[in-house]
Every structure is written in C-alpha cells, then in structure tokens.
Design a protein around this motif. Structure first.
Motif, short mmCIF file in Angstrom:
data_model
loop_
_atom_site.label_atom_id
_atom_site.label_comp_id
_atom_site.label_asym_id
_atom_site.label_seq_id
_atom_site.Cartn_x
_atom_site.Cartn_y
_atom_site.Cartn_z
N UNK A 39 0.76 -1.25 -0.02
CA UNK A 39 0.11 -0.02 -0.10
C UNK A 39 0.89 1.34 0.03
N UNK A 40 0.71 2.17 -1.08
CA UNK A 40 1.44 3.28 -1.17
C UNK A 40 0.63 4.46 -1.21
N UNK A 41 0.82 5.41 -2.00
CA UNK A 41 0.08 6.79 -2.11
C UNK A 41 -1.34 6.65 -2.36
N UNK A 42 -1.88 5.44 -2.96
CA UNK A 42 -3.41 5.71 -3.24
C UNK A 42 -3.83 6.57 -4.00
N UNK A 48 3.96 1.48 -6.27
CA UNK A 48 4.31 0.21 -5.57
C UNK A 48 2.98 -0.85 -5.42
N UNK B 263 -1.09 12.18 0.90
CA UNK B 263 -0.94 12.10 -0.36
C UNK B 263 -2.00 13.26 -1.10
N UNK B 308 4.88 4.77 4.72
CA UNK B 308 5.95 4.35 3.77
C UNK B 308 6.92 5.52 3.41
N UNK B 312 7.83 4.77 -0.89
CA UNK B 312 6.97 5.49 -1.67
C UNK B 312 7.25 7.04 -1.80
#
Lengths: 111, 314
Positions: A39-42, A48, B263, B308, B312
């Motif tokens: 799970x990364x930036x969504x 990722x 984000x 992350x 990330x």
C-alpha cells in the motif's frame, strides 16, 4: 441499499476479501486489514501496488505512465489503487519500483 | 543578497479537477491564474507573490522543477557564474519564461532535479492586506495553510557504487547558493555516509532537504501551519475528506516541527508542517543524527519508521 460487492483474491498470499463495485481494490484491502499488495500513495502515482489481474473484469482510473505502460495496461497490469471490480477478481503482485526499493532499503537503516 | 526563500514548486498531476479539489479544498490554497497550456497557479493566504504552486496535467506524478527567489536581480548573474564555474550548465531564461516572473536562471542539481532562480514575480498581496490587517482572513477552506514552506527531494544513494547525490547536492548548495546545513543523518559502518541533510537560507531549520534513495524523485512538498492545534484540525479535515494519510500527527526530532504526511490525488506526498522549530543561523553548529537514532529524528514519538516514508514517493 448496499452496493454490489465482489470477492477479490490475491494469489501470492491466498487472501480473499469483499470489495464493492464503487470501491477501489487497494482501499478495500487495507480497510479490511489485508496486506498482500504493498500500500502506497493511493493516487496512482508511486507505483508500489502494481498487480496483474489474472481473472475478472474491472474499471481502471488514470494511473502514472512512469509505472504502468499502455501495453502493460492492455495486458491487465494495473495499480491496485486505481481499479474497481466489476466481477470477482484474482490478482498477482507484479511489484515494480516497490520491489526494487524493498530490496535496497534498510541497508543502512534509511536507504 | 542571494537566495531568500523557496518561491514555488511545479508538480505533475494525473487529474487536474481532483488536484484542484485537494489543493483548494484540503490545503486551502487560492487559485490565482490559469495559462493557455492549462497549468493552474495557486498561493497560500499569507503569501504575497502571485503563486507558490503550479499544477501541470501529465500522465505521471512528481516534480517538474523547484524555484527559489533571490533578493536582487544582480544575484542571478553572480549565482549563475558560480554555478557555471562549478561545472554545471545554466540556462538563462528571459522575462516571462517562468510565468509571471522576471528573467530567471535554470540548472540541474547534481541529483538531476531541475532548479530555477528568479528575482521578481508578480505580486498580489496577502489576503489580509497590509493596512491594519486581521490575523487571518475569513472564508479559508480546509487546513488554511499559510505558505509553501519547503520540499524534500529524494536523491540517488548507493554507497557500494560510490554514488551519493545527497552529499553532492549538499556541497553544491553550500558552495554555490550559500545554503547552510542545519541537520544531517550520518550512516554506514564508519558513520561517515551523509544519507540525509536539511539546509536553510531563511531563519528556519530547512528550506530544502535531501534524503537518499534508490532513484531520484519528489518526497514531499510542505505547507506551513501555526501550531499543533492547526495540525490536529488539518488531520480532521483530511479524515473528513478521506484524504490518504501517510503519517498521522507527530513530531519530528529533526527540525522539531510537528507534521502530517498525506498524499494528493495523484500520489504526490504533501506535508502540513507547523512550528518554526528553532532559530537557524549561519553560525549555528549543525546537528547530527546517527544511524541507530535516525528514526527518532524523523518520527520522534514512536522512533520507528511510519507509513511508507522511505519507500513511496513520486
């Protein structure tokens, strides 16, 4: 009325979870506590959560071409944070930059 | 003389409408211009120049360039010469090439990131004006951030191959642009690998930061808030609007700032950063964080990697 939901299975970890048609697959996964896909930036930007959809149909939103080429997208390689299921799905993890970073990180605690 | 502060950052977004809903509705920036190419310009209420953020529609995320404002027009010549003498190519840009700005110079940092220096930008003024101003304006949306505060750039670092763009950037910023080092992380068996640095030209602990990673990129752009209570309210705003939060409110050991990482809808990491940390001055002895304590430096409360953070970015 609750939305129509489908079962998403991650082949690598043999995890299965329910995901509504209006819900993003990665969001459903993390909300229910599963970890099979990184799970990364969504937001479709970091890459990722790259997966291949081996079975099932889905709707995909715009995702970074730095991580998923047009050819890959045609070949059903997508970012899990950008797809919503239209049927039951079976996914396998592709990795991409996430795997590269995971291999290199923690060499000195940071990088 | 020389660089005054961060001026603006130009980032790529995958969906302009979603990006505007985020930067206006969640951060509370104000849209000030849109050009023929579709780029949108925004500013914080406490900023006086026309914009600090440029959004560019693209098929990928990340940073296009980062710009710093110098005090005098002649600084562009003096700094341009120092950068050329250092061995880095400098492009001279005429007035207007950087939108709403006077002439500018453009070059790439040793890490590859594009940087712009300019001396003049169209001025709009703060939302509260300059005559008997109120402390904050009515009608602020979302977190109501004051200004673009800093950015953190990820730089290639592979000690086994002898690559350390963090150290190269740090040396360049010191020698060519007179930035000062406030804090650094030193790692490796001999504790001599500069894996992260924080540098300043203002009187706050950082106007730019560099952290080592496998590939170059944008780690985050940060916007300023007053204090902890503003940070906690910003977190409520993010939860209400279902923003993807990376790290919930926490304190940094490094810079002492309080923070949230989250984000934007294209996956570019943002930070709301509160507190001026401490008075940073040219003669302040730089602070060093060692490898076993670096996560206390980054996330002071937990002392562990959160979210992350290093894996990330765009």
């Amino acid at each position: 009325m609750s939305e129509r939901a489908h079962t998403v299975t991650i082949t690598d970890t043999d995890e299965s979870f329910r995901c509504g048609e209006g819900t993003v697959v990665l969001k459903a996964m993390v909300t229910l506590g599963y970890r099979g896909v990184t799970s990364g930036c969504h937001g479709g930007g970091c890459g990722v959560c790259k997966v291949r959809v081996d079975e099932g149909s889905y709707d995909a939103a715009v995702m970074s071409r730095a991580h998923v080429s047009e050819a890959e997208e045609r070949d059903r390689v997508v970012l899990a944070c950008r797809i919503k299921p239209r049927s039951d799905l079976r996914l396998s993890v592709v990795g991409g930059i996430g795997k590269v970073i995971a291999r290199q990180q923690k060499k000195f605690g940071l990088v | 003389m020389g660089v005054m502060r961060i001026g603006h950052i130009n980032i790529r977004v995958l969906d302009m409408d979603a990006a505007l809903a985020h930067y206006e509705g969640v951060l509370g920036l104000t849209r000030t211009a849109k050009d023929d190419a579709g780029n949108v310009y925004l500013k914080g209420w406490d900023e006086w120049d026309k914009y600090s953020l440029i959004l560019t529609q693209s098929d990928k995320a990340g940073m296009i360039n980062i710009a710093y404002k110098v005090e005098n027009d002649a600084d562009l010549d003096a700094l341009g010469k120092r950068i050329r003498d250092y061995g880095i190519t400098v492009d001279d840009l005429p007035e207007g090439a950087v939108p709403f700005c006077g002439r500018a110079i453009r070059f790439n940092l040793p890490s590859g990131h594009e940087m712009v220096l300019y001396a003049q930008k169209e001025m709009l003024g703060k939302a509260v004006g300059v005559t008997n101003p109120e402390p904050w304006p009515d009608g602020l949306k979302g977190a109501g951030v004051h200004w673009l505060d800093h950015a953190l750039l990820m730089c290639e670092l592979d000690p086994e191959k002898g690559i350390n763009k963090v150290a190269e950037n740090t040396t360049f910023m010191r020698e060519c642009l007179d930035f000062y080092l406030s804090e650094q992380v030193l790692v490796g068996p001999d504790g001599d690998i500069q894996a992260a640095t924080w540098m300043f030209r203002t009187s706050t602990p950082h106007d730019i930061a560099f952290v080592g990673g496998p590939v170059m990129g944008l780690h985050h752009l940060a916007f300023y808030l007053d204090d902890w209570s503003a940070v906690l309210k910003a977190a409520d705003v993010m939860a209400k609007r279902q923003v993807k939060v990376d790290v919930t409110p926490q304190r940094h050991g490094i810079t002492r700032g309080s923070t949230i990482y989250f984000f934007d809808p294209s996956g570019n990491r943002n930070e709301t950063f509160a507190g001026l940390g401490y008075l940073a001055q040219p003669d302040m002895p730089p602070i060093t964080w060692t490898e076993e304590n670096l996560w206390r430096g980054i996330f002071y409360h937990t002392g562990e990697e959160a979210g992350k953070f290093t894996t990330v970015y765009t």
